[in-house]
Design an enzyme around this catalytic site. Sequence first.
Site, PDB file in Angstrom:
ATOM      1  N   ALA A 172       0.869  -1.183   0.000  1.00 40.95           N
ATOM      2  CA  ALA A 172       0.000   0.000   0.000  1.00 40.95           C
ATOM      3  C   ALA A 172       0.904   1.231   0.000  1.00 40.95           C
ATOM      4  O   ALA A 172       1.163   1.829   1.030  1.00 40.95           O
ATOM      5  CB  ALA A 172      -0.911  -0.033   1.221  1.00 40.95           C
TER       6      ALA A 172
ATOM      7  N   THR B 290       0.971   4.416  -0.877  1.00 43.33           N
ATOM      8  CA  THR B 290       0.651   5.742  -0.321  1.00 43.33           C
ATOM      9  C   THR B 290       0.618   5.712   1.212  1.00 43.33           C
ATOM     10  O   THR B 290       0.804   6.742   1.849  1.00 43.33           O
ATOM     11  CB  THR B 290      -0.689   6.298  -0.839  1.00 43.33           C
ATOM     12  N   ASP B 291       0.395   4.543   1.796  1.00 45.12           N
ATOM     13  CA  ASP B 291       0.435   4.448   3.259  1.00 45.12           C
ATOM     14  C   ASP B 291       1.824   4.787   3.799  1.00 45.12           C
ATOM     15  O   ASP B 291       1.982   5.093   4.985  1.00 45.12           O
ATOM     16  CB  ASP B 291       0.051   3.036   3.735  1.00 45.12           C
ATOM     17  N   SER B 292       2.831   4.682   2.937  1.00 45.32           N
ATOM     18  CA  SER B 292       4.179   5.080   3.356  1.00 45.32           C
ATOM     19  C   SER B 292       4.454   6.548   3.054  1.00 45.32           C
ATOM     20  O   SER B 292       5.247   7.182   3.739  1.00 45.32           O
ATOM     21  CB  SER B 292       5.228   4.228   2.629  1.00 45.32           C
TER      22      SER B 292
END
Lengths: 427, 405
Positions: B172, B174-176
């Site tokens: 995922a 964009t979670d980073s």
Amino acid sequence: MAITEGMLSPYRVLDLTNERGFICGKLLADLGADVIKIEKPGGDPARSIGPFYNDIPGPEKSLYWWAFNINKRAITLDIEGADGQAIFNRLLKKADVVLESFDPGHMEKLGLGYPALAQINPRVIMTSLSGFGQTGPYRDYKAPDIVVWALSGNAYLTGDPDRGPLSPSFPFAYIVAGAMQAAIGTMVALFHRGITGEGQWIDAAAQLSLVPFLGPEPLALWEEDETIIRRQGRLIRRYQQISAGKKAAWVDAPMLYECQDGDISFVAFAGPGMGESTAALSRWIESEGMAGETLRGVDWMEFEWQTVSQDIVDEISNDFIRFFKAHTKAELFEEAQKRDIMLYPVFTSKDLLEFDQLIDRQFWVDVEHPELRTSITYPGPFARPSETPLRKYRRAPLVGEHNEEIYLSELGLSKHDLSTLKQAKVI
Amino acid sequence: MTKKPFEGINVLDFTWIGVGPRTVSYLAYYGATVIKVESAARPDPVRHATPYKGGISGLERSYRFAYLQHVKRYDITLNLNHPKGIEIVKRLVDWADVVADGYTAGTMEKWGMGYEDLKKIKPDIIMLRTCMHGQTGPLAKLPGTGFTLTALSGFAAITGWPNRPPAGLYDAFTDSVVPLFNAVCLIAALDYRRRTGKGQLLDLSQHEVSIHSIAPLILDYTVNNREPKTQGNRLDYAAPHGIYRCEGDDRWCAIAVFTDAEWNSFCQAIGNPAWTKDSRFSSLSGRKQNEDELDELVEEWTSQHPPEEVMVRLQEAGIGAGLAANLKDLYENPQLKHYRCFEELDHPEMGKLSLYQPPGFTLSKADYERHRPPLLGEHNELVYTDILGIPDEEFVQLMTEGVFD
């Protein structure tokens, strides 16, 4: 208090970064800091990075430069020579932060390492951004974006399984990881200084910043039984119960699907809280008569990825594949919203510009470029703080645009001084 | 002793899954006191994410939860559907400097915990809200995850091989990315509050934040009407620029040659084979024009050497090169060891636990803290009795009434 006051209005930042670090100062500028980009006389080499305005290369036409230097001021200054350093040191006395992304050791070589800066201004915060960090065995390794991406483990896990490791087609590893970490580190240090009164040195490393992007699975599988996870492209991997003495096992299902006119992203979650979305999709597929027996029999609240076989997953996935292929991106996205399905198109720039939600929130802003007698649409505020709205955009500075403003009005140099320094190629 | 940067800053953390916890972590690394609020009936869904330690499922055994919650925080359970639960949460708001909300837009309002409500309790509160699409607009309540947001942010479309559908990014993505923007804004707001005494609401859309990372590509569209392309590992202003097959099973090394001077060093480093003298390769434009052939020739050389050797030999010649590391390579990487990337923690249920996730920066005057992930409701007694000062008898009474469920 004037409404233009930003969160970081009292702070001045001297920005010596190259293309790896532009976004760090840009965010601080958006939040209200006075960020002064210091370029080599003649202009920053990164002004030659494309794409360009109307595809005409030129130092004032780089869209890369524009995008990440907006809201900054700029001066030209040769910080390598004695005259230039004397001016730099005068600027330093009134600065809160110095940002730099030279190869490690370069600032020390110039006599501008952190101890030297701290001697002139003990409150200053120096933020150094690099590929691998300021210390350690790789400190002097060349660190272009793709190399850092590879050495952080991300390349190995990105790309189609039948091809080699892949990097994004826009070099953003430094931008999304290293430069952002530099920005966070700068903020922590500014806050810390508010308590202690002292500045400090921040060492931001892009490789270290990019490792957590891998998520927990590669590490977990290695820890469990030394399984090395490989890239899986458009698939999402679900790990199954690992029992003692058995190697890790998994099933794969698509995460990206082709539809009639592009690609969409859908992850089939199961269980309470997330499974509702998949259940809603299954009902929709069924209502169009495209659900096979297996899919019709699945209860997504009860379904367990941990125990299902790959055959069953394939049967379900094939129904999804056929269904998506029969629809357009727009049809799928519109209906998904009505049915609470977490399905999103793979957006390209055009899709983003036309996306209702972003238009409604007035995310896109037009920024004047008076020299070109035009205005250009940019991504707008990255945050919406209620008390301190982000700064209204001012286009990225031209080469040496603020030389007079800063050298004459703020630093008190005379026009004669300025002309001498220009001839000596200090400015 | 120097105070930690965020010592004395209290955070009431209503975030879950990925983005919010990683945002708040930056405060926890540097000394803030964070209370994570869960519900026993509906804990953080990531507690159910596989793989589990030892393959044994359980709320305290998810690697993903551990990976997201490795910085010290107190974990409490609280039933916000119980009237007394709401009373207690208000007292916690009064204790807090920051309230972090990672739910879909509108969720906090349902509990009477919107920003205006919080402000009545604590006028200088900072409320950070991070959801997919921001708090306003027609799609504010549209749920999603970092997997799908990676597609919607334009990242997936720029990662792939030419003439193939995009491969997209791993996990995922964009979670980073999003927590980093969030953290900059949140700390800036704390600094503003420190100086002015004013709190505020911070509305961050995960979608908007992500788009900033690819801003030049957006401008290429708004100015030149050009959509980004997938071009494998190539870059317009470098050649060779790619990740080349090396000796061994699935072993690869990235190589990036920008200038003609670097090209000459590259040729020398690989022993000046005859083809490097081909005049078609002597300039960057020539190398770009004949890039397919160039890549084949480079790979002919790399495939005869292990990636470590390719990397070291080229780096010693001043050429950017790096092996495409797998997890084993990362573990053994001397640079990551130097920065303590992997550290072992002890967990009462998971045992020894190795996690990566120090902040990506080092401060010269403050170290960061790490801690094993908290158990569900582990700190109920400590938070409710010690921090809030609820008398022991009342605590037990509330527990039996299901307020902490």
